[in-house]
Design a protein around this motif. Structure first.
Motif, PDB file in Angstrom:
ATOM      1  N   GLN A   1     -64.575 -67.278 -19.144  1.00 31.00           N
ATOM      2  CA  GLN A   1     -64.718 -66.664 -20.477  1.00 31.00           C
ATOM      3  C   GLN A   1     -65.958 -66.174 -20.992  1.00 31.00           C
ATOM      4  N   ALA A   2     -66.857 -66.639 -20.155  1.00 33.26           N
ATOM      5  CA  ALA A   2     -68.438 -66.014 -20.652  1.00 33.26           C
ATOM      6  C   ALA A   2     -68.331 -64.496 -20.097  1.00 33.26           C
ATOM      7  N   GLN A   3     -67.671 -64.527 -18.907  1.00 31.43           N
ATOM      8  CA  GLN A   3     -67.843 -62.979 -18.576  1.00 31.43           C
ATOM      9  C   GLN A   3     -66.772 -62.142 -19.516  1.00 31.43           C
ATOM     10  N   ASP A   4     -65.594 -62.569 -20.054  1.00 29.44           N
ATOM     11  CA  ASP A   4     -64.989 -61.799 -21.075  1.00 29.44           C
ATOM     12  C   ASP A   4     -65.873 -61.660 -22.274  1.00 29.44           C
ATOM     13  N   ARG A   5     -66.803 -62.435 -22.621  1.00 25.70           N
ATOM     14  CA  ARG A   5     -67.438 -62.579 -23.847  1.00 25.70           C
ATOM     15  C   ARG A   5     -68.535 -61.516 -23.540  1.00 25.70           C
ATOM     16  N   LEU A   6     -69.043 -61.697 -22.447  1.00 25.53           N
ATOM     17  CA  LEU A   6     -70.111 -60.616 -22.008  1.00 25.53           C
ATOM     18  C   LEU A   6     -69.494 -58.995 -22.204  1.00 25.53           C
ATOM     19  N   GLY A   7     -68.379 -59.041 -21.494  1.00 22.86           N
ATOM     20  CA  GLY A   7     -67.559 -57.642 -21.403  1.00 22.86           C
ATOM     21  C   GLY A   7     -67.429 -57.184 -23.032  1.00 22.86           C
ATOM     22  N   LEU A   8     -66.884 -58.167 -23.781  1.00 24.51           N
ATOM     23  CA  LEU A   8     -66.737 -57.769 -25.129  1.00 24.51           C
ATOM     24  C   LEU A   8     -68.022 -57.185 -25.814  1.00 24.51           C
ATOM     25  N   ARG A   9     -69.157 -58.132 -25.558  1.00 31.15           N
ATOM     26  CA  ARG A   9     -70.292 -57.542 -26.050  1.00 31.15           C
ATOM     27  C   ARG A   9     -70.779 -56.078 -25.588  1.00 31.15           C
ATOM     28  N   LEU A  10     -70.549 -55.845 -24.472  1.00 26.63           N
ATOM     29  CA  LEU A  10     -70.793 -54.448 -24.046  1.00 26.63           C
ATOM     30  C   LEU A  10     -69.877 -53.501 -24.654  1.00 26.63           C
ATOM     31  N   VAL A  11     -68.929 -53.796 -24.434  1.00 25.19           N
ATOM     32  CA  VAL A  11     -67.688 -52.927 -25.331  1.00 25.19           C
ATOM     33  C   VAL A  11     -68.533 -52.503 -26.817  1.00 25.19           C
ATOM     34  N   LEU A  12     -68.806 -53.586 -27.322  1.00 23.37           N
ATOM     35  CA  LEU A  12     -69.513 -53.728 -28.774  1.00 23.37           C
ATOM     36  C   LEU A  12     -70.551 -52.818 -28.797  1.00 23.37           C
ATOM     37  N   LEU A  13     -71.356 -53.064 -27.848  1.00 19.06           N
ATOM     38  CA  LEU A  13     -72.580 -52.235 -27.609  1.00 19.06           C
ATOM     39  C   LEU A  13     -72.505 -50.803 -27.486  1.00 19.06           C
ATOM     40  N   VAL A  14     -71.618 -50.301 -26.526  1.00 20.10           N
ATOM     41  CA  VAL A  14     -70.974 -49.159 -26.415  1.00 20.10           C
ATOM     42  C   VAL A  14     -70.588 -48.408 -27.749  1.00 20.10           C
ATOM     43  N   ALA A  15     -69.583 -49.294 -28.368  1.00 16.82           N
ATOM     44  CA  ALA A  15     -69.174 -48.961 -29.587  1.00 16.82           C
ATOM     45  C   ALA A  15     -70.408 -48.521 -30.660  1.00 16.82           C
ATOM     46  N   LEU A  16     -71.235 -49.310 -30.681  1.00 19.74           N
ATOM     47  CA  LEU A  16     -72.214 -49.247 -31.589  1.00 19.74           C
ATOM     48  C   LEU A  16     -73.028 -47.930 -31.580  1.00 19.74           C
ATOM     49  N   VAL A  17     -73.302 -47.768 -30.151  1.00  9.64           N
ATOM     50  CA  VAL A  17     -74.148 -46.424 -29.719  1.00  9.64           C
ATOM     51  C   VAL A  17     -73.371 -45.167 -30.129  1.00  9.64           C
ATOM     52  N   GLY A  18     -71.956 -45.380 -29.510  1.00  5.54           N
ATOM     53  CA  GLY A  18     -71.059 -44.305 -29.880  1.00  5.54           C
ATOM     54  C   GLY A  18     -71.097 -43.997 -31.439  1.00  5.54           C
ATOM     55  N   PHE A  19     -70.760 -44.778 -32.068  1.00  6.44           N
ATOM     56  CA  PHE A  19     -70.668 -44.466 -33.601  1.00  6.44           C
ATOM     57  C   PHE A  19     -71.939 -43.834 -34.254  1.00  6.44           C
ATOM     58  N   ALA A  20     -72.988 -44.669 -33.576  1.00  3.60           N
ATOM     59  CA  ALA A  20     -74.269 -44.029 -34.245  1.00  3.60           C
ATOM     60  C   ALA A  20     -74.467 -42.551 -33.659  1.00  3.60           C
ATOM     61  N   ALA A  21     -73.924 -42.258 -32.853  1.00  6.25           N
ATOM     62  CA  ALA A  21     -73.848 -40.900 -32.225  1.00  6.25           C
ATOM     63  C   ALA A  21     -72.859 -39.903 -32.999  1.00  6.25           C
ATOM     64  N   GLY A  22     -72.163 -40.591 -34.001  1.00  9.75           N
ATOM     65  CA  GLY A  22     -71.451 -39.756 -34.914  1.00  9.75           C
ATOM     66  C   GLY A  22     -69.966 -39.924 -34.257  1.00  9.75           C
ATOM     67  N   ALA A  23     -69.591 -40.312 -33.381  1.00  8.72           N
ATOM     68  CA  ALA A  23     -68.073 -40.379 -32.971  1.00  8.72           C
ATOM     69  C   ALA A  23     -67.326 -41.318 -34.119  1.00  8.72           C
ATOM     70  N   ALA A  24     -66.107 -40.677 -34.528  1.00 11.86           N
ATOM     71  CA  ALA A  24     -65.337 -41.274 -35.343  1.00 11.86           C
ATOM     72  C   ALA A  24     -63.940 -41.785 -35.048  1.00 11.86           C
ATOM     73  N   ALA A  25     -63.763 -42.819 -34.870  1.00 12.98           N
ATOM     74  CA  ALA A  25     -62.414 -43.451 -34.454  1.00 12.98           C
ATOM     75  C   ALA A  25     -62.386 -44.647 -35.335  1.00 12.98           C
ATOM     76  N   GLN A  26     -61.361 -45.018 -35.618  1.00 15.47           N
ATOM     77  CA  GLN A  26     -61.067 -46.249 -36.514  1.00 15.47           C
ATOM     78  C   GLN A  26     -60.844 -47.544 -35.653  1.00 15.47           C
ATOM     79  N   LEU A  27     -61.430 -48.658 -35.925  1.00 14.91           N
ATOM     80  CA  LEU A  27     -61.238 -49.903 -35.133  1.00 14.91           C
ATOM     81  C   LEU A  27     -59.825 -50.187 -34.566  1.00 14.91           C
ATOM     82  N   ASP A  28     -58.787 -49.888 -35.341  1.00 19.21           N
ATOM     83  CA  ASP A  28     -57.562 -50.210 -34.845  1.00 19.21           C
ATOM     84  C   ASP A  28     -57.123 -49.516 -33.549  1.00 19.21           C
ATOM     85  N   GLN A  29     -57.650 -48.347 -33.623  1.00 19.83           N
ATOM     86  CA  GLN A  29     -57.488 -47.382 -32.362  1.00 19.83           C
ATOM     87  C   GLN A  29     -58.463 -48.142 -30.957  1.00 19.83           C
ATOM     88  N   HIS A  30     -59.723 -48.539 -31.492  1.00 15.94           N
ATOM     89  CA  HIS A  30     -60.542 -49.124 -30.611  1.00 15.94           C
ATOM     90  C   HIS A  30     -60.159 -50.342 -29.939  1.00 15.94           C
TER      91      HIS A  30
END
Lengths: 523, 117
Positions: free
Chosen positions: B3-32
């Motif tokens: 579970q901890a690994q999953d959570r870490l994975g999720l957070r990494l995904v989130l972090l990537v998403a944060l960076v990605g969106f900050a860079a101007g990428a635009a996709a809706q969260l349902d797609q994500h």
């Protein structure tokens, strides 16, 4: 606020009414109704009651700030079923973002600190600041019940306080400071207790109409469910029956430039406000439409402790009021001199700042900052500096240069104040000197520029001591309608004292909730 | 541990998403969510028509809130996941929309220029 929005503050459209009621609710003039009676009748414009109510409860509460939550709390405790309506997406109104101080005169904390105080003294302060325009009976209730109200927040809600603050216009320090530093420290426990009583605020619910029958009684409301601020046409009409009463705790109109300008043409337009964007007048308009009396609406308070270098309430009040009003000085940058008692009431101070063309600053030295703030980690200091509101200087000379202040006059002002500290008495303005006030001499010096912002609207619906709304034609209570908090008028007269809104809203919210639940059912 | 690994994975995904969106990428969260193998039912259950998702549901995978706060600790000028206004101002859907453009809810009162994924 956009023009698009302001145009929406026009009265309800006919289409809207038809949509809401299924049939025209514009009912003709009730010319045949009996003359003025002790029970106020809706003579001008009774509403047509909906053929079918979508929901039924005992008590409808409009608004979820201090007053609305307190009313819902008392009503639910008395066994009433409650619909608690909030038009915005979050509960708490202005209360949840407010500064976290509540007046209590003659309190246990004061006794512990050896501060002598009494409800009479608070009452006198309220009337003095209010230019004696306060309804004495209403101000008296707030003052007399202030300690009981704070005690209720502790006993009933478990609110935590961190000490006493000295707010402007109060004879002595008497304002309990919420430990968490803002109104959320009371709203959150209120919401938690309400949840235990099975009452939760329903967000996105906009009051459109108070439904007043031709027997004069308010019997329910039309609201828009799914309202999205500021589109007053958004959402779906729903008719909610109030078997016992409706409590209007819908707040003031500080964020409504159109309604503000009607009351004081100088205060329309884009003036900044400390209020949340939902502090608009449409609920008040609905109350007036139902026959309430609008009293003292031109008294619109400007907070004197705000900064032009950040938006809204911001962080300035914590520094300007919390630090500089007691431990620092406010000076006119053109003269280098003080221009007002820094602990005077809000109106006195805001007027003085405006008279100086806003060319004023509030400042304190490092010692003063330490005494006036609980910011021991200096976290807040960092944030205030980063936001650009707070400036720091290594010397008075540097500060004078940066703000174009005549330096010798500034130094003379500081020296005069330091002499007053030695004497234990403010020779210039008679400012209250707490025992721990110290000389201003230790860099760095912290500075904020001052620019008053719209803060509180003293006017609102006329009420009596039971929080019943009064009828515009008969001056008698409107059956089934209570008003509490900033939506009501008369408690504070021309200018509200700091920390008296909490006392007012919680005290009269509770009164309204109790009486609403005790009102006889009409159905 | 898993579970901890999953959570870490999720957070990494989130972090990537944060960076990605900050860079101007635009996709809706349902797609994500879909791209990360999170089907509709994972959030909405079997209800027809689907109902709104509560914050607790979001936090079940992405939370607790304190962890999200730690992720955005360095965001300037203040941490969007650490509000002084209490829990009701920390409802996920005040800012994050899964099926439409997200919004910067704080901006109704503050000058915080957050880019909201």
């Amino acid at each position: 606020m956009s023009n698009k929005q302001t145009h929406r503050f026009q009265a309800l459209t006919r289409r809207q009414l038809l949509k809401a009621g299924g049939a025209s609710m514009l009912g003709g003039l009730a010319l045949g109704a009996a003359g003025l009676s002790r029970q106020a009748r809706a003579e001008a414009m009774p509403d047509k009651m909906p053929a079918k109510w979508d929901e039924e409860v005992d008590v409808v509460v409009v608004g979820s700030g201090f007053a609305g939550l307190a009313a819902a709390h008392e009503a639910a405790k008395a066994g009433a079923s409650v619909a608690l309506l909030e038009k915005m997406r979050t509960p708490g109104g202005n209360s949840i973002i407010s500064g976290g101080v509540i007046a209590a005169a003659g309190s246990p904390l004061q006794a512990k600190q050896g501060i002598k105080d009494s409800p009479d003294s608070l009452y006198e302060d309220m009337l003095k600041a209010g230019l004696y325009l306060n309804q004495p009976e209403l101000a008296r209730i707030v003052a007399d019940q202030s300690v009981e109200t704070v005690q209720w927040t502790i006993d009933e809600l478990g609110v935590e306080y961190s000490g006493l603050s000295h707010m402007g216009g109060h004879a002595v320090p008497r304002s309990y400071s919420v430990a968490s530093g803002s109104g959320a420290g009371i709203i959150e426990p209120q919401l938690a207790r309400l949840k235990e009583l099975a009452v939760e605020p329903r967000t996105g619910m906009l009051l459109k109409r108070l439904l007043r029958d031709d027997d004069g009684r308010v019997k329910g409301v039309i609201v828009h469910r799914g309202f999205r601020h500021p589109d007053l046409e958004s959402g779906t009409p729903v008719a909610i029956k109030a078997r016992r009463a409706v409590v209007m705790a819908s707040g003031g109109f500080g964020a409504d430039p159109v309604f503000r300008a009607l009351q004081d043409p100088r205060l329309g337009g884009d003036l900044d406000t400390t209020n949340q964007p939902g502090a608009t007048a449409e609920a008040l308009r609905a109350a007036l439409h139902a026959g309430c009396i609008l009293v003292q609406p031109s008294w619109i308070q400007l907070g004197p402790w705000t900064s032009p270098d950040e938006r809204g309430f911001g962080m300035a009040p914590h520094f300007v009021q919390g630090v500089t009003a007691s431990y620092g000085l406010w000076v006119d940058t053109r003269t280098g001199k003080r221009f007002v008692n820094e602990l005077a009431d809000r109106k006195t101070r805001a007027d003085a700042i405006l008279a100086a063309g806003n060319k004023t600053i509030a400042f304190a030295d490092a010692k003063g900052y330490g005494k006036g703030t609980m910011d021991t980690s200096q976290q807040r200091l960092g944030r205030m500096k980063r936001s650009g509101a707070l400036m720091e200087y290594g010397s008075l000379e540097e500060m004078a240069r940066a703000h174009d202040i005549p330096v010798s006059e500034l130094k003379a002002t500081v020296k005069a104040f330091n002499d007053s500290v030695d004497a234990g008495k403010d020779s210039e303005f008679g400012r209250y000197m707490a025992a721990n006030v110290d000389k201003i001499d230790t860099p760095p010096y912290y500075v904020m520029r001052l620019s008053p912002k719209i803060h509180h609207t003293m006017g609102g619906c006329a009420i009596n001591s039971r929080a019943q709304a009064l009828d515009v034609l008969s001056n008698q209570p409107i059956p089934g309608l209570y008003v509490a908090g900033e939506a009501s008028g008369g408690v504070h007269g021309a200018s509200r004292l700091g920390s008296c809104a909490y006392a007012d809203c919680l005290t009269f919210g509770r009164i309204a909730g109790r009486n609403a639940a005790a009102q006889e059912r009409w159905a | 541990m898993r579970q901890a690994q999953d959570r870490l994975g999720l957070r990494l995904v989130l972090l990537v998403a944060l960076v990605g969106f900050a860079a101007g990428a635009a996709a809706q969260l349902d797609q994500h969510h879909a791209l990360n193998d999170v089907p509709c039912q994972a959030c909405h259950g079997a209800a027809e028509p689907p109902t709104a998702v509560a914050t607790e549901q979001c936090l079940g995978c992405h939370g607790p809130l304190e962890d999200l706060g730690a992720l955005t600790e360095k965001v300037s000028p203040t941490n969007p996941h650490s509000t002084p206004h209490g829990a009701t101002f920390a409802e996920c859907d005040l800012c994050h929309r899964v099926h439409g453009p997200s919004e910067n809810f704080c901006a109704q009162c503050h000058d915080f220029k957050f880019t909201v994924p």
